[in-house]
Design a protein around this motif. Structure first.
Motif, PDB file in Angstrom:
ATOM      1  N   GLY A 104       0.834  -1.197   0.000  1.00 38.60           N
ATOM      2  CA  GLY A 104       0.000   0.000   0.000  1.00 38.60           C
ATOM      3  C   GLY A 104       0.867   1.244   0.000  1.00 38.60           C
ATOM      4  O   GLY A 104       1.732   1.417  -0.857  1.00 38.60           O
ATOM      5  N   ASP A 105       0.633   2.107   0.984  1.00 42.77           N
ATOM      6  CA  ASP A 105       1.435   3.327   1.112  1.00 42.77           C
ATOM      7  C   ASP A 105       2.670   3.118   1.979  1.00 42.77           C
ATOM      8  O   ASP A 105       3.459   4.054   2.169  1.00 42.77           O
ATOM      9  CB  ASP A 105       0.581   4.450   1.723  1.00 42.77           C
ATOM     10  CG  ASP A 105      -0.569   4.851   0.806  1.00 42.77           C
ATOM     11  OD1 ASP A 105      -0.418   4.695  -0.425  1.00 42.77           O
ATOM     12  OD2 ASP A 105      -1.610   5.308   1.323  1.00 42.77           O
ATOM     13  N   ASP A 106       2.841   1.927   2.514  1.00 39.27           N
ATOM     14  CA  ASP A 106       3.954   1.654   3.421  1.00 39.27           C
ATOM     15  C   ASP A 106       5.110   0.994   2.672  1.00 39.27           C
ATOM     16  O   ASP A 106       4.911   0.033   1.923  1.00 39.27           O
ATOM     17  CB  ASP A 106       3.508   0.729   4.560  1.00 39.27           C
ATOM     18  CG  ASP A 106       2.407   1.347   5.406  1.00 39.27           C
ATOM     19  OD1 ASP A 106       2.216   2.574   5.315  1.00 39.27           O
ATOM     20  OD2 ASP A 106       1.741   0.597   6.147  1.00 39.27           O
ATOM     21  N   LYS A 107       6.303   1.518   2.906  1.00 43.80           N
ATOM     22  CA  LYS A 107       7.513   0.899   2.364  1.00 43.80           C
ATOM     23  C   LYS A 107       8.188   0.100   3.474  1.00 43.80           C
ATOM     24  O   LYS A 107       8.499   0.635   4.540  1.00 43.80           O
ATOM     25  CB  LYS A 107       8.479   1.956   1.820  1.00 43.80           C
ATOM     26  CG  LYS A 107       9.752   1.353   1.235  1.00 43.80           C
ATOM     27  CD  LYS A 107      10.711   2.423   0.731  1.00 43.80           C
ATOM     28  CE  LYS A 107      11.984   1.792   0.176  1.00 43.80           C
ATOM     29  NZ  LYS A 107      12.954   2.813  -0.310  1.00 43.80           N
ATOM     30  N   ILE A 108       8.417  -1.183   3.215  1.00 44.91           N
ATOM     31  CA  ILE A 108       9.003  -2.081   4.208  1.00 44.91           C
ATOM     32  C   ILE A 108      10.469  -2.314   3.850  1.00 44.91           C
ATOM     33  O   ILE A 108      10.794  -2.667   2.714  1.00 44.91           O
ATOM     34  CB  ILE A 108       8.266  -3.431   4.261  1.00 44.91           C
ATOM     35  CG1 ILE A 108       6.749  -3.214   4.277  1.00 44.91           C
ATOM     36  CG2 ILE A 108       8.728  -4.244   5.460  1.00 44.91           C
ATOM     37  CD1 ILE A 108       6.252  -2.398   5.432  1.00 44.91           C
ATOM     38  N   THR A 109      11.346  -2.128   4.828  1.00 40.67           N
ATOM     39  CA  THR A 109      12.778  -2.363   4.636  1.00 40.67           C
ATOM     40  C   THR A 109      13.293  -3.253   5.765  1.00 40.67           C
ATOM     41  O   THR A 109      13.111  -2.929   6.942  1.00 40.67           O
ATOM     42  CB  THR A 109      13.577  -1.047   4.625  1.00 40.67           C
ATOM     43  OG1 THR A 109      13.051  -0.177   3.620  1.00 40.67           O
ATOM     44  CG2 THR A 109      15.046  -1.313   4.345  1.00 40.67           C
ATOM     45  N   VAL A 110      13.903  -4.357   5.388  1.00 38.29           N
ATOM     46  CA  VAL A 110      14.498  -5.282   6.356  1.00 38.29           C
ATOM     47  C   VAL A 110      15.999  -5.329   6.096  1.00 38.29           C
ATOM     48  O   VAL A 110      16.429  -5.517   4.953  1.00 38.29           O
ATOM     49  CB  VAL A 110      13.894  -6.700   6.237  1.00 38.29           C
ATOM     50  CG1 VAL A 110      14.532  -7.641   7.254  1.00 38.29           C
ATOM     51  CG2 VAL A 110      12.385  -6.650   6.417  1.00 38.29           C
ATOM     52  N   ILE A 153       9.086   0.301   8.850  1.00 38.50           N
ATOM     53  CA  ILE A 153       7.841   0.570   8.129  1.00 38.50           C
ATOM     54  C   ILE A 153       7.756   2.078   7.950  1.00 38.50           C
ATOM     55  O   ILE A 153       7.500   2.818   8.906  1.00 38.50           O
ATOM     56  CB  ILE A 153       6.613   0.034   8.880  1.00 38.50           C
ATOM     57  CG1 ILE A 153       6.743  -1.478   9.100  1.00 38.50           C
ATOM     58  CG2 ILE A 153       5.334   0.349   8.111  1.00 38.50           C
ATOM     59  CD1 ILE A 153       5.578  -2.088   9.868  1.00 38.50           C
ATOM     60  N   ASN A 154       8.020   2.518   6.729  1.00 41.18           N
ATOM     61  CA  ASN A 154       8.051   3.950   6.421  1.00 41.18           C
ATOM     62  C   ASN A 154       6.661   4.389   5.983  1.00 41.18           C
ATOM     63  O   ASN A 154       6.145   3.937   4.953  1.00 41.18           O
ATOM     64  CB  ASN A 154       9.080   4.220   5.318  1.00 41.18           C
ATOM     65  CG  ASN A 154       9.399   5.691   5.190  1.00 41.18           C
ATOM     66  OD1 ASN A 154       8.522   6.528   5.347  1.00 41.18           O
ATOM     67  ND2 ASN A 154      10.647   6.009   4.894  1.00 41.18           N
ATOM     68  N   SER A 161      10.097   1.344  13.608  1.00 40.13           N
ATOM     69  CA  SER A 161      11.220   0.413  13.501  1.00 40.13           C
ATOM     70  C   SER A 161      11.134  -0.672  14.565  1.00 40.13           C
ATOM     71  O   SER A 161      10.703  -0.425  15.698  1.00 40.13           O
ATOM     72  CB  SER A 161      12.554   1.158  13.640  1.00 40.13           C
ATOM     73  OG  SER A 161      12.749   2.047  12.560  1.00 40.13           O
ATOM     74  N   PHE A 162      11.577  -1.871  14.174  1.00 41.36           N
ATOM     75  CA  PHE A 162      11.615  -3.019  15.074  1.00 41.36           C
ATOM     76  C   PHE A 162      13.005  -3.650  15.026  1.00 41.36           C
ATOM     77  O   PHE A 162      13.606  -3.755  13.954  1.00 41.36           O
ATOM     78  CB  PHE A 162      10.587  -4.083  14.663  1.00 41.36           C
ATOM     79  CG  PHE A 162       9.161  -3.603  14.668  1.00 41.36           C
ATOM     80  CD1 PHE A 162       8.377  -3.709  15.804  1.00 41.36           C
ATOM     81  CD2 PHE A 162       8.603  -3.044  13.521  1.00 41.36           C
ATOM     82  CE1 PHE A 162       7.063  -3.265  15.806  1.00 41.36           C
ATOM     83  CE2 PHE A 162       7.290  -2.606  13.509  1.00 41.36           C
ATOM     84  CZ  PHE A 162       6.518  -2.713  14.654  1.00 41.36           C
TER      85      PHE A 162
END
Length: 272
Positions: A104-110, A153-154, A161-162
């Motif tokens: 969706g509108d969230d950018k996930i970075t791991v 989660i931007n 952040s986790f």
């Protein structure tokens, strides 16, 4: 009489001065002679030509590395292509790995680093179980990489952040009750393997970088319901038990490649 006393005093003073001069001169001479003697005595012992480079250790190490690199290449489970992490784009730079996806509108970075991540959370019972299986199948030891990783989660101009880590493998019966182990028979007759799971260690909300100036909460002291809802949030963004297993498989294969690359660099170094 007074003149004789004066003359005698001057004579004694002169004699005393000469004695002092002789004593001083003899000390100087003795020190110089001793210094010369020591220098002459020990100078011939220090010879630079006696220092020689021994190449036997380099040759021995090179011979060992040739066999070791061949064995490690043979032991790779994924020699041509790394395991897939579903719905994530993967970027690597040295030991660092970055996974990204859009929800969706969230950018996930791991992000995680494979350095020193092999078997860091393996339980004693799993070690014994793996050793028994390997002896029965006459198979080489299979190492597992379980890295600590961060999740960002931007959303807009803020980042949730986790900090996460893998759970140690529990008793097989306990994990079976929670659906954490597969016991059904495989087509080739092999038993199921432990499924990986992770925990949230810390979380924070910030703008920019997550550093010491940002307050973060230790999840071991927060409300249990809040912790469960944070896990559900990650699950909805594609980060759950299946993701944890795929990440561990990828990290294991990639860490193995990095290790082989290190051995190859060492081999080039000893051949110089």
């Amino acid at each position: 009489m007074a003149f004789r006393n004066l003359t005698r005093s001057l004579f004694q003073l002169t004699k005393r001065t000469n004695i002092n001069q002789r004593l001083y001169s003899s000390i100087q001479y003795s020190q110089q002679y001793r210094k010369f003697e020591i220098t002459q005595r020990y100078f011939s012992i220090r010879k630079f030509s006696s220092i020689q480079t021994n190449d036997n250790a380099y040759r021995d190490l090179d011979t060992f590395l040739q066999k070791e690199i061949q064995l490690e290449n043979t032991a790779q489970k994924h020699p041509t292509q790394l395991p897939n992490i579903q719905d994530f784009q993967v970027e690597t730079k040295g030991p660092e790995v970055t996974l990204t996806r859009q929800v969706g509108d969230d950018k996930i970075t791991v992000k995680f680093n494979v350095t020193n991540t092999v078997n860091t959370s393996e339980s004693e019972q799993e070690v014994e179980l793996n050793a028994t299986e390997q002896q029965a199948n006459n198979a080489p030891t299979q190492l597992k990489s379980r890295p600590t990783f961060t999740i960002d989660i931007n959303r807009g101009n803020q980042i949730l952040s986790f900090l996460c880590s893998y759970l140690p493998n529990e008793d097989p019966d306990t994990r079976n009750q929670h659906g954490g182990i597969e016991n059904e028979q495989k087509p080739d007759g092999e038993q199921g393997h432990f499924l990986e799971d992770f925990q949230i260690d810390e979380f924070a909300i910030h703008e920019g970088e997550w550093n010491d100036k940002v307050y973060s909460s230790d999840c071991s002291v927060i409300d249990g319901d809040l912790y469960d809802k944070l896990l559900n949030l990650l699950e909805e963004h594609g980060i759950g038990e299946e993701f944890a297993n795929q990440l561990s498989d990828f990290s294991t294969a990639y860490e193995h490649r990095q290790y082989i690359g290190l051995l190859e660099k060492l081999q080039k170094f000893v051949k110089k």
